[in-house]
Design an enzyme around this catalytic site. Structure first.
Site, PDB file in Angstrom:
ATOM      1  N   PHE A 229       0.858  -1.186   0.000  1.00  0.00           N
ATOM      2  CA  PHE A 229       0.000   0.000   0.000  1.00  0.00           C
ATOM      3  C   PHE A 229       0.894   1.235   0.000  1.00  0.00           C
ATOM      4  O   PHE A 229       1.679   1.434   0.923  1.00  0.00           O
ATOM      5  CB  PHE A 229      -0.931   0.046   1.217  1.00  0.00           C
ATOM      6  CG  PHE A 229      -1.890   1.201   1.158  1.00  0.00           C
ATOM      7  CD1 PHE A 229      -3.152   1.053   0.598  1.00  0.00           C
ATOM      8  CD2 PHE A 229      -1.510   2.469   1.599  1.00  0.00           C
ATOM      9  CE1 PHE A 229      -4.025   2.127   0.502  1.00  0.00           C
ATOM     10  CE2 PHE A 229      -2.387   3.552   1.499  1.00  0.00           C
ATOM     11  CZ  PHE A 229      -3.638   3.371   0.959  1.00  0.00           C
ATOM     12  N   ASP A 335       9.214   3.297   1.843  1.00  0.00           N
ATOM     13  CA  ASP A 335       7.980   3.982   2.237  1.00  0.00           C
ATOM     14  C   ASP A 335       7.776   3.750   3.735  1.00  0.00           C
ATOM     15  O   ASP A 335       7.318   2.694   4.155  1.00  0.00           O
ATOM     16  CB  ASP A 335       6.821   3.414   1.414  1.00  0.00           C
ATOM     17  CG  ASP A 335       5.464   3.976   1.831  1.00  0.00           C
ATOM     18  OD1 ASP A 335       5.373   4.582   2.925  1.00  0.00           O
ATOM     19  OD2 ASP A 335       4.491   3.786   1.077  1.00  0.00           O
ATOM     20  N   LYS A 366       1.945  10.430   8.420  1.00  0.00           N
ATOM     21  CA  LYS A 366       1.267   9.889   9.614  1.00  0.00           C
ATOM     22  C   LYS A 366       1.799  10.464  10.935  1.00  0.00           C
ATOM     23  O   LYS A 366       1.526  11.613  11.238  1.00  0.00           O
ATOM     24  CB  LYS A 366       1.333   8.353   9.586  1.00  0.00           C
ATOM     25  CG  LYS A 366       0.378   7.781   8.502  1.00  0.00           C
ATOM     26  CD  LYS A 366       0.192   6.290   8.702  1.00  0.00           C
ATOM     27  CE  LYS A 366      -0.771   5.685   7.715  1.00  0.00           C
ATOM     28  NZ  LYS A 366      -2.140   5.707   8.198  1.00  0.00           N
ATOM     29  N   THR A 391       2.085  24.692  -5.100  1.00  0.00           N
ATOM     30  CA  THR A 391       1.854  25.942  -4.365  1.00  0.00           C
ATOM     31  C   THR A 391       2.315  25.828  -2.915  1.00  0.00           C
ATOM     32  O   THR A 391       3.101  26.641  -2.447  1.00  0.00           O
ATOM     33  CB  THR A 391       0.368  26.327  -4.395  1.00  0.00           C
ATOM     34  OG1 THR A 391       0.003  26.588  -5.757  1.00  0.00           O
ATOM     35  CG2 THR A 391       0.107  27.592  -3.575  1.00  0.00           C
TER      36      THR A 391
END
Lengths: 507, 507
Positions: A229, A335, A366, A391
């Protein structure tokens, strides 16, 4: 001093009890004592004012929660709702709801609350003039960074940078962090293919990029693993392989997936078999790197596959991936969105691997309450400005909060603490697994702090019953119960969790 | 009462002048008067304590800024840096830097600051206990929303929902908002193709989705326009067609782009020609909807193409898109990330169009300081939970801030005010364009509030010279000067801007 939560529930009139407007709540909250650093060395609680045990007053959801859900459903999809929370009354390891229920929370906002609800140290940071300015004067960081942005990074995000990585690109979520890292990987690879940073784009590249065609929009890929994931945006979702419900109906890039080792537990009983399984996965990874029609520019992997069901692999497997990526001149992206920031008993889970050279990029979100990726190689800065840009490029308010979280983690020595508590909890669960072998299968996470999970034949029922006995627990994959307590989870919380689990298993 | 900025710069010792740690700054900031609502009806300033004109003390960047940039460059890519800011000293329409320069800011963090730097009303919201809780107890909104989330939405984000849209999905950035809207569109279309919400996914869909293959990962597309900008994540970037530097080296979906009308100015002189151009673009859009190999499920369009060079089209063109999308049973997504929240003289720019039926989705970010998409059709809720989901799903802290922004906009009547100020500014620019025809070409944005731009033959030089005369201005596309002042920009600021522009044009 008695727990505020218990005191308040006894003394406040019922009608005022859960109003966010009640001034006394904020006032009392500000009087809460800071987490005690003495606790790190013994059995004293970090949060002296925390409830001593869960309070379950109603079925969950109770009447007040049901009313709130009904109201919310009209404007916001509530079908994934687990529990309505009253954060004003949540504290430390305990999450409260509008009906006065107060649960021990070992799910922690899908592994995202690091140092306890309403942590007084974070409250100080959150009410500082610096934070107020960051909230109301949100900059376009790439164009108009604040004058102390380097300080904020160096004393915060970069002070915990993984070894070998000394730069950061900030983002807004785990998905975003991964996509930014993927973009950096594609730009790096194409620059190599062009012949270096000083070789300009060809006219054909420019024209084809504007038409979403190769070579400007190249046919390259990111290799990920089965059950991985990495997020739900279009690029990150193309590397996510956890559940069909995450992917159905969404167009995807034709990128390769390698098998992730399916280890057998207990690990010590299946050492040879598991090593062979890991080698099989490494071999298939190498084959895909060499043969996939859209060549991978990077391998992305979670140290522990989390959403996919808490799937572990050995340090040797990950060292193998580092070797393979070096050999084939592609990047190794780790990750750490769910594993990062202390829960595995190291600040970054990949520190368990003893890599010979660091990952090329490490993504985070997280528990960091902000997001982005670390890197150490200057070649990962694109050859021109405005290629990696947007931005906001993160949020200084969240970077300031992460700095306060880091300070609290260091002050309370929470990584070391979590390693010890995790070990204690794992041993308790191993005892339960012996006693209730039908309830706890494939217990995993030994030596990985509190990042512990097991498989259950009746997972969803267990999670539901847990609420009834005062514990908020999450699942992962099809049948895993995953524990994701905060870093302030202590042995007395572990005892309480084990006792409540036994109540469920015995019922 | 004299301006704080000027007073402070005169009286504080130089060494302490720009330290974020100086307590007096925060203290004085809290004493600033709230924006005056009397100003909405006359020429009184909203911010009585704002500087009366820009202060330029050094070249920009000055020595302090250069030192800060040098320090930052080691850990953060600064090649897109425009100006180092000191937000503690910025106020109202003025942005300050560490060298004591204070510029009139008509770029406003790429159109993202709505009601002035350090707006005292926002400061109150930012220092409330509610905000502190939102910062330190960030929830996984889809699972554990706070009990007052419906209230926060209804009194904030939803209180300004475009007509016909009464639900919202919250996100984290403009790119994210667009990708969430695209995902909703794909799920909606595939549900129709399957035969409705109650028809389950086929095994073939499930298996193929996990392999990133059709039909589970369908070969469908989003149609966007030439020069459009919708973000830089992989899906949104596939619909972005503004500049090669945004897209080069990044894999993209093979999605179609229609031509966007290239109008001739002044519009009144080219009415027939422009109408024909718009019809040509509509015809080509329809052809692509009917013929593209990956059928579009939605058309996404900006009311005014912003990054792409401030390209306008008529209300009639957009009504034509609404008609086409209805005719072909696909969705109409209006990307109001840059145009939304008042700057065009309507709260949402698409309100200028008088559509017969509302857009299917409207995305927002920037001045909203949060992000997401509005929708009104229950069929845009996916048939099952967890399909449109992520850990954070937005940020309650930013939703609370947007609520305060909305209240400030209403209290000061800033949308009506911006329509009037924009008209005044446009007329002044039209006079300058007559006087300096080589400097202001294709002036556009008449009747669109302060959302005004023009083409310049020496754009980058003009932007640079603007800093030297005390104004921070941005560009868009290859040669446009784009004005993006805040909603608290007033006639006296317009006079000042016009006077400084004339200084540049005369030099």
């Amino acid at each position: 001093m008695a727990s505020f939560l218990r005191t308040a529930s006894r003394t406040l009139p019922a009608t005022r009890r859960f109003s966010a407007q009640t001034p006394s709540i904020a006032t009392i909250a500000l009087q809460r004592r800071h987490a005690s650093s003495a606790a790190a060395n013994g059995s004293q609680p970090f949060f002296p004012d925390e409830p001593v045990e869960p309070i379950v007053k109603t079925q969950i959801p109770g009447p007040q929660s049901k009313a709130a859900i009904e109201k919310l459903e009209k404007v916001f999809d509530t079908r994934s709702l687990n529990m309505i929370a009253d954060y004003g009354r949540s504290y430390g390891n305990y999450i409260a709801d509008p009906d006065g229920n107060v649960l021990l929370d070992v799910y922690a906002q899908i592994a995202s609350i690091p140092v306890g609800y309403n942590n007084p140290t974070l409250q100080l940071a959150a009410t500082s003039p610096e934070m107020a300015s960051a909230i109301i004067n949100r900059p376009a960081l790439g164009n108009f960074p604040q004058h102390d942005w380097a300080d904020i990074l160096e004393t915060g995000i970069l002070s915990v940078a993984p070894k070998g990585l000394d730069q950061v690109f900030t983002g807004q979520s785990g998905s975003d962090a991964n996509e930014l890292a993927y973009k950096a990987a594609f730009m790096w690879k194409r620059q190599q293919q062009r012949g270096g940073a000083n070789v300009d784009f060809s006219d054909h590249e420019i024209t084809s990029a504007m038409n979403n065609q190769s070579p400007g929009a190249p046919e390259l890929s990111i290799l990920s693993f089965k059950s991985a994931f990495h997020g739900r945006l279009f690029g990150s979702l193309s590397t996510t392989r956890s559940k069909p419900i995450h992917k159905l109906d969404i167009p995807a890039f034709d990128w390769p997936q390698a098998p992730f080792p399916a280890l057998k537990y207990p690990l010590e009983d299946f050492a040879a078999e598991n090593a062979a399984e890991e080698q099989r996965c490494l071999d298939e990874t190498e084959r895909l790197i060499k043969e996939w029609h859209a060549p991978p520019t990077a391998v992305v992997v979670e140290p522990i596959q989390s959403e996919g069901g808490d799937n572990h692999a050995s340090a040797s497997f990950f060292r193998g991936l580092r070797t393979l990526t070096k050999k084939h001149n592609i990047l190794f992206i780790v990750d750490e969105v769910q594993t990062g920031v202390g829960a595995t008993g190291q600040f970054w889970a990949h520190e368990h691997w003893n890599l010979e050279s660091p990952p090329d990029m490490v993504t985070f979100s997280k528990k960091a309450q902000t997001a982005g990726y670390y890197y150490g190689n200057n070649d990962l800065r694109p050859n021109k400005p405005y290629r990696q840009f947007n931005t906001w490029m993160g949020d200084p308010a969240r970077a300031i909060l992460f700095r306060a979280i880091i300070q609290e983690i260091k002050r309370l020595d929470l990584v070391r603490h979590t390693a010890a508590t995790g070990s204690y909890l794992y041993d308790g669960l191993a005892r339960l697994a012996e006693k209730y072998p039908g309830e706890i299968m494939n217990l995993r996470g030994k030596g990985q702090g509190t990042f512990i999970a097991w498989d259950s034949g009746r997972r969803d029922e267990v999670l539901k019953k847990a609420k009834a006995v005062g514990v908020n627990i999450g699942g992962s994959g099809e049948r895993a119960v995953r524990l994701r307590p905060m870093l302030v989870f202590q042995k007395h919380h572990a005892d309480l969790l084990l006792e409540r689990l036994e109540r469920i298993f015995g019922s």
